[in-house]
Scaffold this motif. Structure first.
Motif, PDB file in Angstrom:
ATOM      1  N   PHE A  63     -26.901  30.546   7.074  1.00 44.58           N
ATOM      2  CA  PHE A  63     -25.466  30.785   6.998  1.00 44.58           C
ATOM      3  C   PHE A  63     -25.103  31.461   5.670  1.00 44.58           C
ATOM      4  CE2 PHE A  63     -23.724  27.448  10.195  1.00 44.58           C
ATOM      5  CZ  PHE A  63     -24.183  28.248  11.227  1.00 44.58           C
ATOM      6  N   LEU A  64     -25.692  31.006   4.586  1.00 43.99           N
ATOM      7  CA  LEU A  64     -25.393  31.597   3.281  1.00 43.99           C
ATOM      8  C   LEU A  64     -25.940  33.013   3.173  1.00 43.99           C
ATOM      9  CD1 LEU A  64     -26.136  28.536   0.957  1.00 43.99           C
ATOM     10  CD2 LEU A  64     -23.894  29.494   1.481  1.00 43.99           C
ATOM     11  N   LYS A  65     -27.139  33.216   3.670  1.00 48.65           N
ATOM     12  CA  LYS A  65     -27.795  34.520   3.514  1.00 48.65           C
ATOM     13  C   LYS A  65     -27.281  35.555   4.514  1.00 48.65           C
ATOM     14  CE  LYS A  65     -32.382  36.663   3.501  1.00 48.65           C
ATOM     15  NZ  LYS A  65     -32.180  37.560   4.660  1.00 48.65           N
ATOM     16  N   ASP A  66     -27.158  35.159   5.782  1.00 51.60           N
ATOM     17  CA  ASP A  66     -26.828  36.118   6.847  1.00 51.60           C
ATOM     18  C   ASP A  66     -25.577  35.720   7.608  1.00 51.60           C
ATOM     19  OD1 ASP A  66     -29.198  37.518   6.238  1.00 51.60           O
ATOM     20  OD2 ASP A  66     -30.357  36.173   7.512  1.00 51.60           O
ATOM     21  N   GLY A  67     -24.650  35.014   6.958  1.00 51.43           N
ATOM     22  CA  GLY A  67     -23.458  34.573   7.662  1.00 51.43           C
ATOM     23  C   GLY A  67     -22.655  35.717   8.244  1.00 51.43           C
ATOM     24  N   ALA A  68     -22.477  36.787   7.474  1.00 51.55           N
ATOM     25  CA  ALA A  68     -21.705  37.937   7.964  1.00 51.55           C
ATOM     26  C   ALA A  68     -22.396  38.605   9.147  1.00 51.55           C
ATOM     27  CB  ALA A  68     -21.486  38.941   6.834  1.00 51.55           C
ATOM     28  N   VAL A  69     -23.725  38.724   9.084  1.00 49.44           N
ATOM     29  CA  VAL A  69     -24.469  39.339  10.192  1.00 49.44           C
ATOM     30  C   VAL A  69     -24.367  38.486  11.447  1.00 49.44           C
ATOM     31  CG1 VAL A  69     -26.746  40.111  10.935  1.00 49.44           C
ATOM     32  CG2 VAL A  69     -26.036  40.434   8.561  1.00 49.44           C
ATOM     33  N   ILE A  70     -24.500  37.174  11.294  1.00 48.15           N
ATOM     34  CA  ILE A  70     -24.393  36.270  12.447  1.00 48.15           C
ATOM     35  C   ILE A  70     -23.007  36.359  13.070  1.00 48.15           C
ATOM     36  CG2 ILE A  70     -24.443  33.846  13.150  1.00 48.15           C
ATOM     37  CD1 ILE A  70     -26.519  33.380  10.951  1.00 48.15           C
ATOM     38  N   TRP A  71     -21.975  36.426  12.236  1.00 46.48           N
ATOM     39  CA  TRP A  71     -20.615  36.489  12.754  1.00 46.48           C
ATOM     40  C   TRP A  71     -20.362  37.796  13.492  1.00 46.48           C
ATOM     41  CZ3 TRP A  71     -17.106  33.765  14.612  1.00 46.48           C
ATOM     42  CH2 TRP A  71     -15.774  34.164  14.670  1.00 46.48           C
ATOM     43  N   ARG A  72     -20.873  38.912  12.961  1.00 44.37           N
ATOM     44  CA  ARG A  72     -20.714  40.194  13.668  1.00 44.37           C
ATOM     45  C   ARG A  72     -21.439  40.166  15.007  1.00 44.37           C
ATOM     46  NH1 ARG A  72     -21.386  42.476   8.430  1.00 44.37           N
ATOM     47  NH2 ARG A  72     -23.586  42.860   8.889  1.00 44.37           N
ATOM     48  N   PHE A  73     -22.571  39.503  15.073  1.00 45.72           N
ATOM     49  CA  PHE A  73     -23.286  39.393  16.345  1.00 45.72           C
ATOM     50  C   PHE A  73     -22.465  38.592  17.361  1.00 45.72           C
ATOM     51  CE2 PHE A  73     -26.116  36.932  19.107  1.00 45.72           C
ATOM     52  CZ  PHE A  73     -26.797  37.958  19.745  1.00 45.72           C
ATOM     53  N   LEU A  74     -21.843  37.515  16.913  1.00 45.77           N
ATOM     54  CA  LEU A  74     -21.029  36.703  17.822  1.00 45.77           C
ATOM     55  C   LEU A  74     -19.789  37.442  18.289  1.00 45.77           C
ATOM     56  CD1 LEU A  74     -21.245  33.227  16.029  1.00 45.77           C
ATOM     57  CD2 LEU A  74     -22.512  34.000  18.040  1.00 45.77           C
ATOM     58  N   LEU A  75     -19.340  38.430  17.534  1.00 45.37           N
ATOM     59  CA  LEU A  75     -18.140  39.175  17.908  1.00 45.37           C
ATOM     60  C   LEU A  75     -18.418  40.325  18.871  1.00 45.37           C
ATOM     61  CD1 LEU A  75     -16.228  39.447  14.496  1.00 45.37           C
ATOM     62  CD2 LEU A  75     -15.731  37.935  16.415  1.00 45.37           C
ATOM     63  N   ARG A  76     -19.656  40.588  19.210  1.00 47.15           N
ATOM     64  CA  ARG A  76     -19.987  41.745  20.062  1.00 47.15           C
ATOM     65  C   ARG A  76     -19.322  41.720  21.429  1.00 47.15           C
ATOM     66  NH1 ARG A  76     -26.439  43.118  19.154  1.00 47.15           N
ATOM     67  NH2 ARG A  76     -26.271  43.765  16.961  1.00 47.15           N
ATOM     68  N   PRO A  77     -19.165  40.561  22.094  1.00 48.03           N
ATOM     69  CA  PRO A  77     -18.541  40.608  23.429  1.00 48.03           C
ATOM     70  C   PRO A  77     -17.062  40.940  23.415  1.00 48.03           C
ATOM     71  CG  PRO A  77     -19.856  38.603  23.141  1.00 48.03           C
ATOM     72  CD  PRO A  77     -19.694  39.222  21.797  1.00 48.03           C
ATOM     73  N   PHE A  78     -16.391  40.911  22.269  1.00 51.40           N
ATOM     74  CA  PHE A  78     -14.941  41.070  22.213  1.00 51.40           C
ATOM     75  C   PHE A  78     -14.575  42.534  21.980  1.00 51.40           C
ATOM     76  CE2 PHE A  78     -15.912  36.762  20.828  1.00 51.40           C
ATOM     77  CZ  PHE A  78     -15.104  36.019  21.667  1.00 51.40           C
ATOM     78  N   ARG A  79     -13.407  42.914  22.533  1.00 47.97           N
ATOM     79  CA  ARG A  79     -12.898  44.273  22.385  1.00 47.97           C
ATOM     80  C   ARG A  79     -11.389  44.220  22.177  1.00 47.97           C
ATOM     81  NH1 ARG A  79     -17.537  44.673  22.291  1.00 47.97           N
ATOM     82  NH2 ARG A  79     -18.952  46.192  23.256  1.00 47.97           N
ATOM     83  N   GLY A  80     -10.854  45.190  21.484  1.00 51.21           N
ATOM     84  CA  GLY A  80      -9.416  45.351  21.355  1.00 51.21           C
ATOM     85  C   GLY A  80      -8.741  44.167  20.689  1.00 51.21           C
ATOM     86  N   GLU A  81      -7.669  43.680  21.320  1.00 50.38           N
ATOM     87  CA  GLU A  81      -6.893  42.578  20.767  1.00 50.38           C
ATOM     88  C   GLU A  81      -7.718  41.302  20.675  1.00 50.38           C
ATOM     89  OE1 GLU A  81      -4.099  40.184  19.151  1.00 50.38           O
ATOM     90  OE2 GLU A  81      -4.133  42.378  19.278  1.00 50.38           O
ATOM     91  N   ALA A  82      -8.620  41.078  21.654  1.00 47.03           N
ATOM     92  CA  ALA A  82      -9.485  39.894  21.596  1.00 47.03           C
ATOM     93  C   ALA A  82     -10.379  39.929  20.358  1.00 47.03           C
ATOM     94  CB  ALA A  82     -10.325  39.802  22.862  1.00 47.03           C
ATOM     95  N   LEU A  83     -10.871  41.124  20.002  1.00 50.65           N
ATOM     96  CA  LEU A  83     -11.702  41.251  18.803  1.00 50.65           C
ATOM     97  C   LEU A  83     -10.889  40.961  17.545  1.00 50.65           C
ATOM     98  CD1 LEU A  83     -14.317  42.053  17.379  1.00 50.65           C
ATOM     99  CD2 LEU A  83     -13.572  44.450  17.520  1.00 50.65           C
ATOM    100  N   ALA A  84      -9.676  41.509  17.466  1.00 54.14           N
ATOM    101  CA  ALA A  84      -8.826  41.248  16.301  1.00 54.14           C
ATOM    102  C   ALA A  84      -8.499  39.762  16.181  1.00 54.14           C
ATOM    103  CB  ALA A  84      -7.547  42.073  16.405  1.00 54.14           C
ATOM    104  N   ARG A  85      -8.228  39.108  17.309  1.00 56.51           N
ATOM    105  CA  ARG A  85      -7.922  37.675  17.279  1.00 56.51           C
ATOM    106  C   ARG A  85      -9.142  36.872  16.826  1.00 56.51           C
ATOM    107  NH1 ARG A  85      -5.332  35.745  22.596  1.00 56.51           N
ATOM    108  NH2 ARG A  85      -3.504  36.636  21.552  1.00 56.51           N
ATOM    109  N   ALA A  86     -10.327  37.215  17.338  1.00 51.89           N
ATOM    110  CA  ALA A  86     -11.541  36.500  16.935  1.00 51.89           C
ATOM    111  C   ALA A  86     -11.803  36.676  15.447  1.00 51.89           C
ATOM    112  CB  ALA A  86     -12.727  37.004  17.757  1.00 51.89           C
ATOM    113  N   GLU A  87     -11.564  37.858  14.917  1.00 56.10           N
ATOM    114  CA  GLU A  87     -11.751  38.071  13.476  1.00 56.10           C
ATOM    115  C   GLU A  87     -10.772  37.232  12.663  1.00 56.10           C
ATOM    116  OE1 GLU A  87     -11.292  42.241  13.110  1.00 56.10           O
ATOM    117  OE2 GLU A  87     -13.396  42.706  13.563  1.00 56.10           O
ATOM    118  N   ARG A  88      -9.514  37.152  13.106  1.00 60.26           N
ATOM    119  CA  ARG A  88      -8.533  36.314  12.404  1.00 60.26           C
ATOM    120  C   ARG A  88      -8.944  34.845  12.450  1.00 60.26           C
ATOM    121  NH1 ARG A  88      -4.789  39.426  15.424  1.00 60.26           N
ATOM    122  NH2 ARG A  88      -4.344  37.621  16.747  1.00 60.26           N
TER     123      ARG A  88
END
Length: 393
Positions: free
Chosen positions: A209-234
């Protein structure tokens, strides 16, 4: 021959006749339309709406119970991951500070992880060392205090007799030497093994989590698009900020509580002042009752070791520290991180304690705070979900 108005009426009658013929299958008799209309009418009235809502509630409760049961079955995995997420969110500013000074990601992760492990190990060592160092004196004082309490109980009109006390002692000895106690000891060994397994898993997950937290989070966000992606990021940003701010603020408040109570115990020469102060620090992570419980334990030790006057003074110190915490430290250090009503906190504590004991009580409030933070950014950076918005006046 026909005017425009008569033509429209004739066309309407022809269309109505055709629809009736289609509904009756060409035989002039209704086949299914009447039954379907009756069913729709039955579900559309007040009782039908009530039944629909009741069915929806039952389905939601069943799904929630299934999720909770699954999390309890997998608690050895779920709790370490959750703790790793909390620690990673807490020390995220340290990671950003090291990354900002061009420290390699792996080295920065090792530095932060070693710091966390050293802090936890140091707390455990201080408690163990202080207890071992003063255990003999405290045990002698506890035996003497018990003897005094037993002598005082014998003066009461409803006091148990000597034979009853001997029966209770024999029952306790029998339980300690029975198979039930042995099975309990084996269960304790299993709990220790689960704890060690969970601790190792938490350290490993925390490293990634400390080393690759951002990479892991971007991977989890792959299924989302548009408004759903913006909401998941928030939601992700709000969860990390809320968890980190809550833990850091609570740790600062707990440290002040522990230092204040610890100084009072040292001045009064109460045994185990250091481990009691550390225990107060740890219990302060449970809102409302944590610091009070730690102060109560300190007062009991003072009562056994130094007498009632010292215990009363310790209670006064605990009350003073709690007032300082509630009126000054919480508003200043915590700010608006925890925007929950006291009743919500109490309910969260109760549910967490029922589900996972002390650890559930510790984790319940930050989880509730994260849930409320997610609701606050559901429709926008500063726009709560529609149902959670204040009513316009």
């Amino acid at each position: 021959m026909f005017g425009r108005r008569e033509r429209r009426e004739l066309e309407g009658r022809i269309a109505d006749l055709e629809s009736r013929l289609q509904g009756s299958g060409g035989s002039g008799r209704p086949v299914r339309g009447g039954a379907a209309a009756g069913a729709r009418a039955a579900w559309g009235d007040g009782f039908g709406l009530l039944a629909t809502r009741a069915l929806q509630i039952i389905i939601v409760l069943v799904l929630t119970a299934g999720v909770v049961l699954g999390l309890r079955v997998l608690s050895t995995v779920v709790i370490p991951i959750l703790l790793a997420l909390i620690f990673a969110s807490t020390f995220a500013p340290v990671m950003r500070w090291l990354r900002g000074r061009n420290v390699p990601p792996a080295l920065a992760t090792v530095i932060v992880l070693l710091g966390i492990v050293l802090i936890l190990t140091g707390i455990g060592w201080m408690i163990t060392w202080a207890v071992i160092d003063q255990w003999d004196d405290l045990s002698d004082q506890a035996i003497e205090g018990y003897a005094q309490a037993a002598a005082w109980v014998q003066t009461l009109p409803f006091a148990p007799s000597s034979d009853q006390l001997l029966e209770w002692r024999d029952a306790l000895v029998h339980f300690a030497t029975s198979a039930e106690f042995g099975s309990g000891a084996l269960a304790g060994v299993g709990a220790v093994a689960s704890f060690v397994t969970g601790l190792i898993l938490m350290v490993v997950v925390l490293f990634f989590f400390l080393k690759d937290g951002a990479v892991i989070w971007r991977f989890l966000l792959r299924p989302f698009r548009g408004e759903a992606l913006a909401r998941a990021e928030r939601i992700g940003d709000k969860a990390v900020v809320t968890l980190g701010s809550y833990v850091r603020g609570t740790a600062a408040v707990a440290a002040v509580d522990a230092i204040g109570i610890g100084i009072g115990l040292v001045i009064l020469h109460v045994p185990l002042a250091l481990p009691l102060a550390v225990l107060t620090f740890l219990l302060s992570f449970i809102p409302f009752i944590g610091a009070t419980l730690g102060g109560t334990l300190a007062a009991l030790v003072a009562l056994v070791a130094n007498g009632p006057i010292s215990a009363v003074i310790v209670v006064g110190v605990v009350v003073l520290v709690n007032q300082l915490e509630g009126n000054l430290l919480q508003p200043v250090l915590m700010g608006r991180t925890l925007k929950l009503h006291a009743l919500v906190i109490l309910l969260a504590l109760t549910i967490g304690t029922v589900l996972s004991g002390v650890l559930g009580a510790v984790l319940a409030v930050p989880i509730a705070a994260v849930a409320w933070g997610i609701i606050q950014v559901w429709d926008g950076p500063a726009l709560p979900a529609k149902w959670a918005r204040p009513n316009p006046r």
